[in-house]
Structures are given as C-alpha cells and as structure tokens.
Design an enzyme around this catalytic site. Structure first.
Site, PDB file in Angstrom:
ATOM      1  N   ASN A   1       0.869  -1.175   0.000  1.00 16.84           N
ATOM      2  CA  ASN A   1       0.000   0.000   0.000  1.00 16.84           C
ATOM      3  C   ASN A   1       0.912   1.233   0.000  1.00 16.84           C
ATOM      4  OD1 ASN A   1      -1.781   2.062   0.543  1.00 16.84           O
ATOM      5  ND2 ASN A   1      -2.280   1.385   2.626  1.00 16.84           N
ATOM      6  N   TRP A   2       1.041   1.850  -1.177  1.00 16.33           N
ATOM      7  CA  TRP A   2       1.979   2.988  -1.285  1.00 16.33           C
ATOM      8  C   TRP A   2       1.442   4.247  -0.605  1.00 16.33           C
ATOM      9  CZ3 TRP A   2       4.019   2.929  -7.091  1.00 16.33           C
ATOM     10  CH2 TRP A   2       4.701   1.712  -7.308  1.00 16.33           C
ATOM     11  N   LYS A   3       0.166   4.246  -0.255  1.00 20.78           N
ATOM     12  CA  LYS A   3      -0.496   5.439   0.309  1.00 20.78           C
ATOM     13  C   LYS A   3      -0.267   6.627  -0.631  1.00 20.78           C
ATOM     14  CE  LYS A   3      -0.228   3.384   4.824  1.00 20.78           C
ATOM     15  NZ  LYS A   3      -0.231   3.547   6.260  1.00 20.78           N
TER      16      LYS A   3
ATOM     17  N   HIS B   1      -9.530   1.171   4.789  1.00 22.68           N
ATOM     18  CA  HIS B   1      -8.273   1.341   5.538  1.00 22.68           C
ATOM     19  C   HIS B   1      -8.531   2.270   6.731  1.00 22.68           C
ATOM     20  CE1 HIS B   1      -4.231   2.665   6.521  1.00 22.68           C
ATOM     21  NE2 HIS B   1      -3.801   1.578   5.942  1.00 22.68           N
TER      22      HIS B   1
ATOM     23  N   GLU C   1      -6.999   4.721   7.813  1.00 23.65           N
ATOM     24  CA  GLU C   1      -6.846   6.151   7.506  1.00 23.65           C
ATOM     25  C   GLU C   1      -8.099   6.698   6.826  1.00 23.65           C
ATOM     26  OE1 GLU C   1      -3.080   5.671   5.504  1.00 23.65           O
ATOM     27  OE2 GLU C   1      -2.190   5.168   7.433  1.00 23.65           O
TER      28      GLU C   1
ATOM     29  N   GLU D   1      -5.439  -4.806  10.762  1.00 30.46           N
ATOM     30  CA  GLU D   1      -4.421  -3.783  10.976  1.00 30.46           C
ATOM     31  C   GLU D   1      -4.724  -3.030  12.267  1.00 30.46           C
ATOM     32  OE1 GLU D   1      -2.416  -2.526   7.045  1.00 30.46           O
ATOM     33  OE2 GLU D   1      -4.267  -1.410   7.215  1.00 30.46           O
TER      34      GLU D   1
ATOM     35  N   GLY E   1       2.330   2.404  10.823  1.00 32.59           N
ATOM     36  CA  GLY E   1       3.284   3.505  10.657  1.00 32.59           C
ATOM     37  C   GLY E   1       3.994   3.889  11.938  1.00 32.59           C
TER      38      GLY E   1
ATOM     39  N   SER F   1       3.372  -1.937  10.466  1.00 31.50           N
ATOM     40  CA  SER F   1       4.816  -1.981  10.733  1.00 31.50           C
ATOM     41  C   SER F   1       5.453  -3.331  10.378  1.00 31.50           C
ATOM     42  CB  SER F   1       5.111  -1.602  12.191  1.00 31.50           C
ATOM     43  OG  SER F   1       4.689  -0.261  12.439  1.00 31.50           O
TER      44      SER F   1
ATOM     45  N   GLY G   1       2.745  -1.026   4.352  1.00 35.67           N
ATOM     46  CA  GLY G   1       2.784   0.396   4.008  1.00 35.67           C
ATOM     47  C   GLY G   1       4.205   0.843   3.730  1.00 35.67           C
ATOM     48  N   GLY G   2       4.818   1.449   4.728  1.00 39.77           N
ATOM     49  CA  GLY G   2       6.152   2.053   4.585  1.00 39.77           C
ATOM     50  C   GLY G   2       7.176   1.165   3.892  1.00 39.77           C
TER      51      GLY G   2
HETATM   52  P1  PGA Z   1       2.782   0.437   7.714  1.00 39.96           P
HETATM   53  O1  PGA Z   1       1.314   0.641   7.099  1.00 39.96           O
HETATM   54  O2  PGA Z   1       3.327  -0.852   7.129  1.00 39.96           O
HETATM   55  O3  PGA Z   1       3.555   1.635   7.250  1.00 39.96           O
HETATM   56  O4  PGA Z   1       2.635   0.359   9.179  1.00 39.96           O
HETATM   57  C1  PGA Z   1       0.444  -0.441   6.914  1.00 39.96           C
HETATM   58  C2  PGA Z   1      -0.846   0.041   6.320  1.00 39.96           C
HETATM   59  O5  PGA Z   1      -1.330   1.100   6.703  1.00 39.96           O
HETATM   60  O6  PGA Z   1      -1.450  -0.632   5.434  1.00 39.96           O
END
Ligand code: PGA
Length: 253
Positions: A10-12, A95, A97, A167, A173, A211, A232-233
C-alpha cells in the site's frame, strides 16, 4: 485447507512518475525468485503507469480506495469499473486512515466492498482497533462489529470471496508491530467470527498489517491464521518489500 500467502504493498499518498519507475524496475529485476502472490496499490493517478510497467510481470495491480457509486455526478470519485478498466484486480477498502480521516463508517465500507465485488475486483477489507479500544478490552468487539457489518451486506457467499486485513491502528506507521501471538489471536478470532456467520472461513485469507518489515515478517507468517501482509512504509523500498515477499514465498505451500 492450505491458503496461498499474499503480500500487498500500500503505497499510500507517496511516489512520483520517476520514483515509481525506479521502484518497479528494481522489483521486477531483483524479484524474479519470488514465488508468491504480490500486489502493489499506487495512488490513482499512477495506476496507468504502474499497470503498464507491470504488464507480464509477477506483480498484480490494486487501488487504495473505491467509490460507493457506479457512475455519474460524483466529483472526485473513482468507480470500480474504472479500476477494472485500468487493469486493477484488487482494491483496499476501509483502511483505518479512510475510516478516521475521511469518515468512512462500517456502512460505507460495506457498500464499497459490494461495489468492488460486483465489478469483479478482489476487495481487501481492513479492520482493526485503536490503542484505546485495546486497552479498554474492546478490541474483539470493535473488530467483530467491523466484520459483521461487511458480512451482513454481502451475505455468506459474497463474504467468502473477501480478503481481510487485520491492521491494529496502533501498529500502523508506528514501528510498533503486534506480537505474532497477539496478531494470531485476532486472526483466529476473525476466522471464527466469519465461521459463526456461516461464511466458508477456511478459504478466506487474513493478512496482517502494521509496521511489517522483512525482519519481523517471518515470525508473523509462521502463525497458522496469518496468510500474508498488507505493507505500508516498507513497500516503498525494493529490498525491504522483496524481503517480505521472500519471507512469504519461503513459507508458501
Ligand atoms: P505500515 O502501514 O506498514 O507503514 O505500518 C500499513 C498500512 O497502513 O497498510
């Protein structure tokens, strides 16, 4: 039942045409040995570019969100059929967010998941509790409600087609990954909840997200109910993402 592992990046809201080219070339060239299902989800404007770069490659294309509506006067929205038209096979829905920053309630998430399935996309439904909810002992109640709301909108057969991503919001994050046993316990709870609702839960893949790194992935993937990761990251850096993909492939049946 043996469930095939799945790793989703997930590149966000990250990337640029130039950065995407660098990342995708590295993934394609250095990841030839990866033998597991992998998806990347770039921001909408780059779906065309990324889709083209991935043609014939071992990585599938997904999006990070979808409209509840099919077509028409919905300024700024992107429909399921447009995603299919651009070559997407997958879409992330609900998600945390989107839930916390853009007000997506369980009901909206359920409608979006249905729109995705109707268009032939594979929806990845995100669920998870906040730190406060966990500390109050409400983690299972919150996640259970998130699951129930999607199942009641889809019915048992529709829900069997879902991929779920657990999640915990406090792990996203933050560098604070859930303990493998903690994640496993919630994954088992989710599978049991689906089962209770009459869904063929043994075939539903449940990914962990929050994470995930190449270092902690093997400990997570070894858990019986963890079927992969939503990353994500670490999905923005080729060696890190490939490390996670390799950890999954080394455990693939
Ligand atoms: P993260 O994000 O790996 O940066 O913690 C995961 C996500 O939000 O899908």
């Amino acid at each position: 039942m043996v469930r095939k592992k799945l790793v989703v990046g997930n590149w966000k809201m990250n990337g640029s045409r130039a950065q995407n080219d660098v990342l995708l070339s590295a993934l394609k060239e250095e990841g030839r040995d990866v033998a597991v299902e992998v998806v990347v989800c770039p921001p909408y404007p780059y779906l065309g570019q990324v889709g083209q770069a991935l043609e014939g490659a071992w990585i599938a294309l997904g999006a990070q969100n979808i409209s509840s509506f099919n077509a028409g006067a919905y300024t700024g929205e992107v429909s399921a059929s447009m995603l299919v038209d651009l070559g997407c096979a997958w879409v992330i829905v609900g998600h945390s967010e989107r839930r916390s920053l853009f007000g997506e309630a369980n009901e909206v998430v359920a409608v979006k998941v249905r729109a995705a399935l109707e268009a032939g996309l594979n929806p990845i439904v995100c669920v998870g509790e906040t730190l406060g909810q966990r500390e109050d002992g409400k983690a299972e109640a919150v996640v259970g409600e998130q699951i129930d709301s999607v199942v009641s909108a889809l019915g048992q057969d529709g829900a069997a087609k879902l991929t779920v991503a657990y999640e915990p919001v406090w792990a996203i994050g933050t560098g604070r990954v859930a303990l493998p046993e903690q994640a496993q316990a919630m994954h088992r709870f989710i599978r049991a909840r689906l089962d209770l609702a009459g869904v063929a839960a043994e075939g539903v893949r449940i990914l962990y997200g929050g994470s995930v790194t190449a270092e902690n992935a093997p400990l997570l993937f070894v858990q019986p109910d963890i079927d992969g990761a939503l990353v994500g990251g670490a999905s923005l850096v080729a060696p890190g993402f490939l490390g996670i993909c390799r950890a999954a492939s080394s455990m693939a049946a």
